[in-house]
Design an enzyme around this catalytic site. Structure first.
Site, PDB file in Angstrom:
ATOM      1  N   VAL A   1      49.491  44.995  28.737  1.00 19.22           N
ATOM      2  CA  VAL A   1      48.243  44.399  28.292  1.00 19.22           C
ATOM      3  C   VAL A   1      48.498  44.218  26.835  1.00 19.22           C
ATOM      4  O   VAL A   1      48.126  43.229  26.150  1.00 19.22           O
ATOM      5  CB  VAL A   1      47.076  45.386  28.508  1.00 19.22           C
ATOM      6  CG1 VAL A   1      45.992  44.809  27.675  1.00 19.22           C
ATOM      7  CG2 VAL A   1      46.746  45.147  30.010  1.00 19.22           C
TER       8      VAL A   1
ATOM      9  N   LYS B   1      33.106  38.969  47.752  1.00 18.96           N
ATOM     10  CA  LYS B   1      33.297  37.666  48.597  1.00 18.96           C
ATOM     11  C   LYS B   1      31.626  37.220  49.123  1.00 18.96           C
ATOM     12  O   LYS B   1      31.771  36.003  48.900  1.00 18.96           O
ATOM     13  CB  LYS B   1      34.393  37.843  49.763  1.00 18.96           C
ATOM     14  CG  LYS B   1      33.715  38.735  50.842  1.00 18.96           C
ATOM     15  CD  LYS B   1      34.815  39.243  51.825  1.00 18.96           C
ATOM     16  CE  LYS B   1      34.270  40.404  52.601  1.00 18.96           C
ATOM     17  NZ  LYS B   1      34.890  41.816  52.191  1.00 18.96           N
TER      18      LYS B   1
ATOM     19  N   GLU C   1      40.284  37.700  42.626  1.00 19.45           N
ATOM     20  CA  GLU C   1      41.475  37.625  43.428  1.00 19.45           C
ATOM     21  C   GLU C   1      41.275  38.638  44.823  1.00 19.45           C
ATOM     22  O   GLU C   1      41.593  38.128  45.940  1.00 19.45           O
ATOM     23  CB  GLU C   1      42.669  38.113  42.930  1.00 19.45           C
ATOM     24  CG  GLU C   1      44.125  38.173  43.593  1.00 19.45           C
ATOM     25  CD  GLU C   1      44.582  36.567  43.748  1.00 19.45           C
ATOM     26  OE1 GLU C   1      44.149  36.352  45.063  1.00 19.45           O
ATOM     27  OE2 GLU C   1      44.952  35.871  43.122  1.00 19.45           O
TER      28      GLU C   1
ATOM     29  N   VAL D   1      39.348  37.601  48.425  1.00 23.82           N
ATOM     30  CA  VAL D   1      39.911  36.818  49.623  1.00 23.82           C
ATOM     31  C   VAL D   1      41.483  37.352  49.984  1.00 23.82           C
ATOM     32  O   VAL D   1      42.375  37.429  49.045  1.00 23.82           O
ATOM     33  CB  VAL D   1      40.028  35.326  49.321  1.00 23.82           C
ATOM     34  CG1 VAL D   1      40.518  34.737  50.603  1.00 23.82           C
ATOM     35  CG2 VAL D   1      38.810  34.732  48.964  1.00 23.82           C
TER      36      VAL D   1
ATOM     37  N   ILE E   1      46.868  39.870  48.859  1.00 25.97           N
ATOM     38  CA  ILE E   1      47.437  38.638  48.707  1.00 25.97           C
ATOM     39  C   ILE E   1      47.161  37.840  47.594  1.00 25.97           C
ATOM     40  O   ILE E   1      45.953  37.238  47.451  1.00 25.97           O
ATOM     41  CB  ILE E   1      47.276  37.802  50.150  1.00 25.97           C
ATOM     42  CG1 ILE E   1      47.761  38.610  51.358  1.00 25.97           C
ATOM     43  CG2 ILE E   1      48.517  36.559  49.989  1.00 25.97           C
ATOM     44  CD1 ILE E   1      47.410  38.036  52.604  1.00 25.97           C
TER      45      ILE E   1
ATOM     46  N   GLY F   1      39.862  52.470  63.909  1.00 23.58           N
ATOM     47  CA  GLY F   1      39.502  52.595  62.478  1.00 23.58           C
ATOM     48  C   GLY F   1      39.818  51.268  62.134  1.00 23.58           C
ATOM     49  O   GLY F   1      39.479  50.630  61.057  1.00 23.58           O
TER      50      GLY F   1
ATOM     51  N   GLU G   1      34.620  48.306  62.205  1.00 17.81           N
ATOM     52  CA  GLU G   1      33.594  49.059  62.138  1.00 17.81           C
ATOM     53  C   GLU G   1      32.731  49.422  63.387  1.00 17.81           C
ATOM     54  O   GLU G   1      32.634  48.492  64.231  1.00 17.81           O
ATOM     55  CB  GLU G   1      32.620  48.517  60.958  1.00 17.81           C
ATOM     56  CG  GLU G   1      33.549  48.352  59.503  1.00 17.81           C
ATOM     57  CD  GLU G   1      32.990  48.091  58.373  1.00 17.81           C
ATOM     58  OE1 GLU G   1      31.513  48.473  58.231  1.00 17.81           O
ATOM     59  OE2 GLU G   1      33.278  47.352  57.503  1.00 17.81           O
TER      60      GLU G   1
ATOM     61  N   LYS H   1      34.943  33.901  52.972  1.00 19.24           N
ATOM     62  CA  LYS H   1      36.370  33.572  52.253  1.00 19.24           C
ATOM     63  C   LYS H   1      36.687  32.197  52.361  1.00 19.24           C
ATOM     64  O   LYS H   1      37.166  31.394  51.547  1.00 19.24           O
ATOM     65  CB  LYS H   1      37.514  34.577  53.057  1.00 19.24           C
ATOM     66  CG  LYS H   1      37.149  36.026  52.584  1.00 19.24           C
ATOM     67  CD  LYS H   1      37.960  36.924  53.539  1.00 19.24           C
ATOM     68  CE  LYS H   1      37.541  38.402  53.155  1.00 19.24           C
ATOM     69  NZ  LYS H   1      38.307  39.147  54.324  1.00 19.24           N
TER      70      LYS H   1
END
Lengths: 445, 445
Positions: free
Chosen positions: A45, A117, A141, A144, A148, A199, A202, A217
């Site tokens: 940074v 989202k 980022e 979605v 990735i 797991g 849900e 998304k």
């Protein structure tokens, strides 16, 4: 920069101060990484990045990470309004109070990183307008496909290209279930139960299996890819609850696999260019790169005019992967604060119309249980022709009571295809239309 | 912004002017996209982006794109020094005159976008220092893996994470050859000839098949991923010319496929953290995401501490795909020029040591033709043990003159493994060590 002052809103910013809203599985990993990677973050940074407050619902709740007690607060409202906060990370989720908190943070001069989202898909335009007015960054980022990198590539890497289609496996729970059904041959209900036990799903799996999560998304991806405001309400949505073992087997016979896809397309029609955004199960050929996305992994396949076909693959959920995406945004937002600039904002300059599902062109794979007598194939073909749906292949299977026709259509409007299936169901020589599945990812579109 | 002036170096920049160096397959696609996407580019940048000059070797050479004659010049030196040029795109390739032109462009106040992997891998530090001194951007997404966004994700999306390994299929020609050898069972020479006939390999294929191209990309990826200056000379390089049909068949027997990999790793050793960068053929399991990268496609697989496993897939070469990457960089550089800021520069703050190949730990798959008599397996195992190489599996195959041992080792230093193979070759019960291949992409590392 040489002055003794280092508060956020002074002219000499020397430290970047972060407020974290929410400390669940993602928030606690964000806190951990801020602590463990402090040296690297400072080098990247150009200034130290310091966690100065964490808003939680209960001060004494068990957490995955040890936090100094003095950082914790239940007053998120006050935290986002603190004058010394440069950056706010929102990982509470849901519409409220997340929206109010983000708006307050921007108004008070903080840049915001969010993984929300649902909020972006419902009311992104309010947030983006607030960020622009405040001259601050709003990055997402993590909203979605977890870790990735897909938002940044769409917004920046492909900014000189023309994206024509986005096909995404963007929900890990449903991909896990469909993948298990494919490998074991089991039905939906028992596979869902297994996913819950492991797991991967849900206790209340509605948001995943009914496609709400994927639709949010899809709205975000379509907005970015086509520079057009698309909300969750614009996205046609079908879940996977009606997918049967027989659907999966039928796909296998075709050399295909069933995936829940978020599909965003640029459509050139008689009335100009439009956008289509939808979420539904679809058959894709096993040779398609998305077909090899197994278990709970996510992937986004992007087609563009110049780049051709790209795919972005990785874990779509989980505390640490999602935190990685949050931190990447945080580093960019922090650098921008230091440089006193704002990164690329959202754009909806294209303002293309969004097609309804009926207007969208798709292909159908239809299994029809029929009378085993001469002329039935011709009669079925005639029904397709009457609805102006062109047949790509028709295959006869079984004999006697097991007689079945498997029809794959060329692209036609979804409305025409739905009407064809409706008409077939009314014919006396049709016992049942046992499977209807859209087909994607093939060159004949 | 209201003044009548719109020249590049005035205070009111209203148009971004681009000079293009080189107009071959990539350059002509860059020119085409600048023309065809002009409206979208203006909307995304916030100002028109205009091509003002194209440096070519011969004014009358045939080109894929029609350009106004007045844009063409053979004087690249003068073009990059023009006062009205804001952005220079370098797609000439090679070390000189590309380096001098890029340095001159930066000195004269232009930001630069380049696809020049060889130059970046040989002398990136000179270029990055010049960009920093000039306070201008130097972007190079197109230098690695064509259209695939990998530079930006590594530099920005993963900036808050800790990348531990990068495995890349970054050369399309060799991937095409190895994929063909795998599907047809053919040998290297005839497959290379086929690739040349189909246009996938050049008449002089040295840069590809000897791994020079991949090594340059490995140097760029390792530098970015580990914030350490790594040059092409630091990268251990082996090509694919010695890969035989028998190597491919041996990999198949193991459930593996042979790929030419660029491997960049963070290595925690007795003397702290170091970097390893190498290019060589390796066996990877068919279940690994990289195994499904077919034909001339590229993919980069990234492992990081928080995000886990990510993969970026797409066309690794070609005029239009590479031009897409160039244009993405150009849009970012143009926006930065408009905002009068510089994007994130390169960093080598970590300055980690780069390991030699001998110090790097790898795994070996070794096929040994041996005498068919009792005790040979034990003797071979003893040779491995003497070199402190642990055996994972050993398999006996064939009988009599075809007797063969197939050994897969655990991770050991490459030097120890090479010495083991050397010692095996000297034993009278060993007829031949018929295949030696490193193994990558498995969980037991």
């Amino acid at each position: 920069m040489d002055s003794g002052s280092d508060t956020a809103h002074d002219s000499g910013v020397k430290r970047l101060r972060v407020a974290l809203l929410g400390c669940g599985s993602v928030g606690s990993q964000v806190a951990r990484l801020l602590h463990e990677q402090a040296g690297d973050l400072e080098a990247r940074v150009g200034a130290p990045v310091e966690l100065v407050g964490v808003a939680v619902r209960r001060l004494d709740a068990p957490r995955e990470v040890d936090l100094p007690t003095e950082l914790l607060t239940t007053d998120a409202e006050a935290l986002v309004r603190r004058d010394d906060v440069d950056l706010v990370v929102e990982v509470i989720g849901g519409i409220e109070p997340a929206r109010s908190l983000i708006l307050a943070a921007l108004e008070h001069g903080a840049s915001v990183v969010t993984a929300n989202k649902a909020l972006l898909a419902e009311d992104g335009s309010t947030l983006f307008a607030a960020a622009e007015k405040a001259d601050r960054d709003l990055y997402y980022e993590a909203a979605v496909a977890g870790a990735i990198p897909i938002i940044r590539p769409l917004r920046e890497s492909l900014a000189g290209d023309r994206v024509t289609r986005v096909l995404g496996i963007v929900n890990g729970t449903t991909n896990f279930i469909l993948d298990k059904m494919d490998t074991t041959g089991a039905g939906f209900t028992e596979t869902l139960e297994e996913a819950q036990a492991l797991g991967y799903a849900e206790a209340d799996p509605t948001a995943d299996i009914e496609g709400f999560d994927a639709a949010a998304k899809a709205a975000i991806l379509a907005s970015l890819a086509f520079h057009t405001r698309v909300t969750a309400a614009d996205v046609h949505r079908e879940g996977i609850v009606d997918i049967s073992a027989s659907d999966i087997a039928g796909a296998r016979d075709m050399g295909c696999v069933v995936k829940l896809l978020a599909i965003c397309e640029l459509v050139e029609g008689d009335h100009g260019t439009a956008v289509s955004a939808r979420v539904h199960p679809a058959m894709i050929p096993r040779s398609h790169p998305l077909a090899s996305v197994r278990e709970a992994y996510n992937a986004v396949f992007v087609e563009s005019e110049a780049a051709g076909q790209l795919m972005f693959y990785g874990p779509g959920a989980g505390g640490a992967p999602t935190a990685s995406a949050v931190l990447g945004d945080l580093v960019t937002a922090a650098r921008n604060r230091l440089s006193r600039v704002r990164g690329v904002g959202e754009s909806a300059y294209a303002q293309l119309p969004v097609l309804s599902m009926g207007e969208t062109t798709t292909r159908y794979h239809v299994q029809i249980d029929v009378d085993d007598r001469t002329g039935v194939l011709a009669a079925v073909a005639q029904v397709f022709a009457e609805h102006e749906v062109s047949i790509q292949t028709v295959r006869q299977e079984g004999r006697g009571v097991d007689a079945q026709l498997v029809v794959v259509s060329h692209r036609a409007s979804d409305a025409a295809l739905a009407a064809t299936v409706e008409a077939l169901r009314a014919k006396e020589y049709v016992h049942d239309v046992s499977s209807v599945m859209r087909v994607e990812g093939e060159s004949d579109q």
